[in-house]
Design a protein around this motif. Sequence first.
Motif, PDB file in Angstrom:
ATOM      1  N   UNK A  66      18.055  20.803  88.068  1.00  0.00           N
ATOM      2  CA  UNK A  66      19.416  21.200  87.687  1.00  0.00           C
ATOM      3  C   UNK A  66      20.394  21.009  88.840  1.00  0.00           C
ATOM      4  N   UNK A  67      20.011  21.482  90.029  1.00  0.00           N
ATOM      5  CA  UNK A  67      20.906  21.366  91.175  1.00  0.00           C
ATOM      6  C   UNK A  67      21.066  19.915  91.607  1.00  0.00           C
ATOM      7  N   UNK A  68      19.988  19.135  91.541  1.00  0.00           N
ATOM      8  CA  UNK A  68      20.064  17.718  91.906  1.00  0.00           C
ATOM      9  C   UNK A  68      21.005  16.969  90.971  1.00  0.00           C
ATOM     10  N   UNK A  69      20.938  17.280  89.681  1.00  0.00           N
ATOM     11  CA  UNK A  69      21.812  16.618  88.715  1.00  0.00           C
ATOM     12  C   UNK A  69      23.280  16.970  88.975  1.00  0.00           C
ATOM     13  N   UNK A  70      23.549  18.254  89.250  1.00  0.00           N
ATOM     14  CA  UNK A  70      24.933  18.681  89.519  1.00  0.00           C
ATOM     15  C   UNK A  70      25.483  17.993  90.769  1.00  0.00           C
ATOM     16  N   UNK A  71      24.702  17.995  91.837  1.00  0.00           N
ATOM     17  CA  UNK A  71      25.161  17.366  93.076  1.00  0.00           C
ATOM     18  C   UNK A  71      25.330  15.864  92.912  1.00  0.00           C
ATOM     19  N   UNK A  72      24.450  15.235  92.146  1.00  0.00           N
ATOM     20  CA  UNK A  72      24.528  13.786  91.957  1.00  0.00           C
ATOM     21  C   UNK A  72      25.805  13.408  91.209  1.00  0.00           C
ATOM     22  N   UNK A  73      26.118  14.130  90.150  1.00  0.00           N
ATOM     23  CA  UNK A  73      27.335  13.835  89.389  1.00  0.00           C
ATOM     24  C   UNK A  73      28.583  14.112  90.217  1.00  0.00           C
TER      25      UNK A  73
END
Length: 291
Positions: free
Chosen positions: A130-137
Amino acid sequence: MALSEQSAVSRHNTAVEVPAQREIVYRHTVVVRLTHWINLLCLTLLLMSGLALFNVHPALYWGNYGYRGAPSFISISGMFDPETARPVGVTRIGDYSFDTTGILGVTYDSNGRPRPGAFPQWATGGLGLALARDWHFLAAWLFVINGAIYLLFGLFSGHFRRDLAPGADQLRPRHILHDIWNHLRLRRPRGEAAKRYNVLQKLTYLVLIFALLPAMLLTGLTMSPAATAAFPFLFDLFGGRQSARTIHFITANLLLLFVLVHVTEVLLSGVFNLMRSMITGRYVVKAERAS
């Protein structure tokens, strides 16, 4: 009197070693410097979060579908070796497999305990899905906005035409080979040549700006269902969502390779001078060697 004249002639003919002169030039504008450092921040976040996302499903496919059990193009996994009774990391590219234990597939923590995962925890920052997806976007959109600012500045200020477009003389095979040979010998330009990018730098930056980065952006959008719903032609452009993911992974690694070469060049060419030019804009040019 003759001795005096002879002494004067001798002094006149004696070569006097003059210290090499230096010239300070304004090499980078404020916009170039700011976008450069913002890019560094964005790329760091994109790399860490991207590797964490890849760890969720560490395999790449070609086409529109990809799932566990389907033939993959590239995969990184860990498996148990019955001979050594230890887990091993295996990276497979096509029909070729490589033991990458300790680097990819299986790594070890500070206590020597094996940790499964395509990429090690230090490379992903320990980010969860979840955190990786948020930071990536977040980093991706900041990267796009920053890139758009740089692109518009480069077009309207003449930066691309003036600083990055190679001249006809630079594109001659003999000139390109000469620059390659100078790089291999670690010979750095001086004088007027040091005030501008060489042909290898120009070609690399042009490919990066107008080919590699757009490909990474478009493949990233192709992986988004919302983007492909609005722009369905992206599927046809890249041959499917999984093909786009594979191309995205490859372009990201090519970008990482560029960064590594770029940092190496900075270390070899003078860290202080180049860092100062990217912070203050001022760059010291050494005088040409006397022939």
